[in-house]
Design an enzyme around this catalytic site. Structure first.
Site, PDB file in Angstrom:
ATOM      1  N   CYS A 196       3.955 -10.550  -8.996  1.00 14.98           N
ATOM      2  CA  CYS A 196       3.920 -11.519  -7.888  1.00 14.98           C
ATOM      3  C   CYS A 196       3.907 -12.971  -8.362  1.00 14.98           C
ATOM      4  O   CYS A 196       4.085 -13.884  -7.560  1.00 14.98           O
ATOM      5  CB  CYS A 196       2.711 -11.247  -6.998  1.00 14.98           C
ATOM      6  SG  CYS A 196       2.591  -9.529  -6.535  1.00 14.98           S
TER       7      CYS A 196
ATOM      8  N   HIS B 146       0.993 -17.054  -3.034  1.00 14.20           N
ATOM      9  CA  HIS B 146       1.602 -15.733  -2.910  1.00 14.20           C
ATOM     10  C   HIS B 146       1.048 -15.084  -1.643  1.00 14.20           C
ATOM     11  O   HIS B 146      -0.162 -15.114  -1.385  1.00 14.20           O
ATOM     12  CB  HIS B 146       1.271 -14.915  -4.153  1.00 14.20           C
ATOM     13  CG  HIS B 146       1.576 -13.462  -4.004  1.00 14.20           C
ATOM     14  ND1 HIS B 146       2.794 -13.018  -3.529  1.00 14.20           N
ATOM     15  CD2 HIS B 146       0.825 -12.358  -4.242  1.00 14.20           C
ATOM     16  CE1 HIS B 146       2.774 -11.702  -3.487  1.00 14.20           C
ATOM     17  NE2 HIS B 146       1.594 -11.276  -3.908  1.00 14.20           N
TER      18      HIS B 146
ATOM     19  N   ASN C  66       3.612  -8.482   1.871  1.00 11.10           N
ATOM     20  CA  ASN C  66       3.622  -8.950   0.491  1.00 11.10           C
ATOM     21  C   ASN C  66       4.965  -8.567  -0.145  1.00 11.10           C
ATOM     22  O   ASN C  66       5.220  -7.384  -0.384  1.00 11.10           O
ATOM     23  CB  ASN C  66       2.442  -8.294  -0.245  1.00 11.10           C
ATOM     24  CG  ASN C  66       2.395  -8.639  -1.720  1.00 11.10           C
ATOM     25  OD1 ASN C  66       3.357  -9.128  -2.291  1.00 11.10           O
ATOM     26  ND2 ASN C  66       1.256  -8.355  -2.339  1.00 11.10           N
TER      27      ASN C  66
HETATM   28  O1  UT7 Z   1       0.277  -8.970  -4.952  1.00 15.21           O
HETATM   29  C1  UT7 Z   1      -1.019  -8.556  -5.221  1.00 15.21           C
HETATM   30  C2  UT7 Z   1      -1.099  -7.197  -4.618  1.00 15.21           C
HETATM   31  N1  UT7 Z   1      -2.324  -6.733  -4.165  1.00 15.21           N
HETATM   32  C3  UT7 Z   1      -3.181  -7.350  -3.323  1.00 15.21           C
HETATM   33  O2  UT7 Z   1      -3.079  -8.468  -2.955  1.00 15.21           O
HETATM   34  C4  UT7 Z   1      -4.311  -6.502  -2.834  1.00 15.21           C
HETATM   35  C5  UT7 Z   1      -5.627  -7.216  -2.745  1.00 15.21           C
HETATM   36  N2  UT7 Z   1      -6.568  -6.392  -2.042  1.00 15.21           N
HETATM   37  C6  UT7 Z   1      -6.562  -6.250  -0.698  1.00 15.21           C
HETATM   38  O3  UT7 Z   1      -5.761  -6.888  -0.035  1.00 15.21           O
HETATM   39  C7  UT7 Z   1      -7.595  -5.369  -0.063  1.00 15.21           C
HETATM   40  O4  UT7 Z   1      -8.473  -4.871  -1.054  1.00 15.21           O
HETATM   41  C8  UT7 Z   1      -6.967  -4.180   0.729  1.00 15.21           C
HETATM   42  C9  UT7 Z   1      -6.274  -4.700   1.976  1.00 15.21           C
HETATM   43  C10 UT7 Z   1      -5.965  -3.444  -0.142  1.00 15.21           C
HETATM   44  C11 UT7 Z   1      -8.046  -3.205   1.161  1.00 15.21           C
HETATM   45  O5  UT7 Z   1      -9.005  -3.892   1.933  1.00 15.21           O
HETATM   46  P1  UT7 Z   1     -10.556  -3.659   1.672  1.00 15.21           P
HETATM   47  O6  UT7 Z   1     -11.285  -4.453   2.668  1.00 15.21           O
HETATM   48  O7  UT7 Z   1     -10.807  -3.941   0.218  1.00 15.21           O
HETATM   49  O8  UT7 Z   1     -10.719  -2.120   2.027  1.00 15.21           O
HETATM   50  P2  UT7 Z   1     -11.268  -0.951   1.099  1.00 15.21           P
HETATM   51  O9  UT7 Z   1     -10.287  -0.616   0.027  1.00 15.21           O
HETATM   52  O10 UT7 Z   1     -12.679  -1.257   0.703  1.00 15.21           O
HETATM   53  O11 UT7 Z   1     -11.325   0.238   2.121  1.00 15.21           O
HETATM   54  C12 UT7 Z   1     -12.255   0.260   3.205  1.00 15.21           C
HETATM   55  C13 UT7 Z   1     -12.034   1.532   3.980  1.00 15.21           C
HETATM   56  C14 UT7 Z   1     -11.985   2.784   3.108  1.00 15.21           C
HETATM   57  O12 UT7 Z   1     -12.571   3.839   3.843  1.00 15.21           O
HETATM   58  P3  UT7 Z   1     -14.089   4.298   3.559  1.00 15.21           P
HETATM   59  O13 UT7 Z   1     -14.120   4.683   2.114  1.00 15.21           O
HETATM   60  O14 UT7 Z   1     -14.927   3.084   3.864  1.00 15.21           O
HETATM   61  O15 UT7 Z   1     -14.296   5.412   4.500  1.00 15.21           O
HETATM   62  C15 UT7 Z   1     -10.514   3.045   2.950  1.00 15.21           C
HETATM   63  O16 UT7 Z   1     -10.227   4.426   2.724  1.00 15.21           O
HETATM   64  O17 UT7 Z   1     -10.768   1.463   4.646  1.00 15.21           O
HETATM   65  C16 UT7 Z   1      -9.995   2.623   4.298  1.00 15.21           C
HETATM   66  N3  UT7 Z   1      -8.582   2.243   4.269  1.00 15.21           N
HETATM   67  C17 UT7 Z   1      -7.834   2.238   5.378  1.00 15.21           C
HETATM   68  N4  UT7 Z   1      -8.111   2.552   6.655  1.00 15.21           N
HETATM   69  C18 UT7 Z   1      -7.113   2.415   7.536  1.00 15.21           C
HETATM   70  C19 UT7 Z   1      -7.838   1.837   3.218  1.00 15.21           C
HETATM   71  N5  UT7 Z   1      -6.588   1.563   3.624  1.00 15.21           N
HETATM   72  C20 UT7 Z   1      -6.562   1.819   4.959  1.00 15.21           C
HETATM   73  C21 UT7 Z   1      -5.555   1.711   5.935  1.00 15.21           C
HETATM   74  N6  UT7 Z   1      -5.869   2.018   7.210  1.00 15.21           N
HETATM   75  N7  UT7 Z   1      -4.303   1.313   5.643  1.00 15.21           N
END
Ligand code: UT7
Length: 325
Positions: free
Chosen positions: A112, A251, A281
């Site tokens: 990125c 980004h 993204n």
């Molecule tokens: O170019 C660089 C590329 N990457 C990035 O920029 C990613 C940077 N990170 C992020 O943007 C965030 O970490 C995410 C958007 C990927 C995830 O958000 P988060 O607030 O960190 O969520 P999390 O991974 O802590 O997940 C929270 C909950 C989990 O469930 P439990 O374990 O609490 O029951 C996940 O399984 O949300 C669940 N979850 C979803 N639920 C619905 C994860 N993805 C999804 C989804 N829909 N798409």
């Protein structure tokens, strides 16, 4: 040393829009979850165009806006994590498509941060007098390396391309540049290539999984940290207050990353230009798509300062303070 000006921008995204509701039919997610955790409402997904196809269209737009002849281009640098092939490079395919017969072409891999690294490299070639005119492209078909059953990643990404034309100038359009990498955290965002699988390796018919996996929380923390650091350091190096910067174009990964960084910097998040709600993204393409929008909508005028900042896989990061000429 020569001065470097940005003289044209261009972008292209595929016409097919996939909104969050459509994704909620394939993975267990919802429009509400995706918007509240990322700010993304929809993304563009290729229906068959590869990275070089989109890159070519973005390049043609940038060349038109720069009002140069294709034959003027002496260097094409294309940043991508999703090339058409291992060989030839995607930049060479674009060269063929646009008939830039006088160009030296190569690809770079910085995920990125790719467009930032590409502009940095091109600017050095121009400063030292090696080339006068360069085309830098960021282009991605992320949809081909996404695991569409993985809700942690598939909701984030989109396809697209952007391009910037740089030229040796009378005035200085690039005020400062900073880049960095942290390979020790590389596994936080990974998409494997082909494993060693020859007659000596013993890896018989290894089943290759070339899809993206990510430690979202690790990347989130890294992104906020480097975004804050780069804004502060580049503003200092360019001798300007944060208020003097017209737009920070980061980004386009996650609106919450931007809000966190704005809070730490003590500035209004409105200073950050975003369009991730519409495109998701798009990795190496994202900054250039936003930059092109800012120019095409005439949101900036001569003398304004724009700060573009990338961060992502590698891990890599980098930023450039631009003065609009
Ligand atoms: O170019 C660089 C590329 N990457 C990035 O920029 C990613 C940077 N990170 C992020 O943007 C965030 O970490 C995410 C958007 C990927 C995830 O958000 P988060 O607030 O960190 O969520 P999390 O991974 O802590 O997940 C929270 C909950 C989990 O469930 P439990 O374990 O609490 O029951 C996940 O399984 O949300 C669940 N979850 C979803 N639920 C619905 C994860 N993805 C999804 C989804 N829909 N798409």
């Amino acid at each position: 040393m020569n001065k470097v000006e940005i003289i044209g921008t261009g972008s292209y995204v595929p016409s097919k829009i996939v909104d969050n509701n459509e994704l909620s039919h394939t993975v267990d997610t919802s429009d509400e979850w995706i918007i509240s955790r990322t700010g993304i409402k929809q993304r563009r997904i290729s229906e068959g165009e590869d990275t070089s196809d989109m890159a070519t269209k973005a390049a043609i737009n940038a060349i038109k806006s720069a009002k140069i002849e294709v034959s003027d281009i002496e260097l094409i640098i294309l940043a991508t994590a999703t090339p058409d092939n291992f060989i030839p490079s995607t930049s060479c395919i674009v060269q063929k498509n646009i008939k830039a017969v006088n160009a030296t072409c190569f690809d770079i891999s910085a995920a990125c941060s790719g467009l930032i690294y590409g502009i940095d490299a091109a600017a050095q070639f121009i400063r030292t007098g090696r080339f006068n005119t360069a085309l830098v492209i960021g282009a991605e078909t992320l949809s081909k390396i996404i695991d569409w059953k993985d809700r942690n990643t598939c909701i984030l990404f989109g396809d697209g391309a952007s391009a910037v034309v740089l030229r040796k100038g009378e005035e200085e359009g690039i005020l400062s540049i900073k880049t960095g990498s942290d390979g020790s955290k590389g596994r936080a965002l990974i998409c494997p290539a082909v494993p060693v699988n020859n007659f000596l390796s013993g890896n018989e018919m290894y089943l290759n999984k070339s899809t993206v996996s990510m430690d979202g929380k690790e990347i989130f923390k890294f992104a906020v940290k480097v975004l804050v650091k780069l804004v502060q350091e580049l503003a200092d190096e360019s001798n300007c207050d944060l208020e003097e910067i017209k737009y920070i174009i980061p980004h386009q990964a996650n609106y919450r990353i931007i809000e966190c960084a704005a809070k730490k910097l003590g500035i209004n998040s409105n200073k950050f230009y975003t369009n991730l709600d519409l495109y998701g993204n798009t990795s190496a393409a994202s900054i250039g798509i936003a930059l092109d929008e800012v120019y095409k909508k005439s949101l900036v005028k001569r003398g304004d300062k724009i700060l573009i900042i990338g961060f992502g896989g590698g891990l890599t990061y980098g930023g450039i303070m631009i003065e609009v000429l």
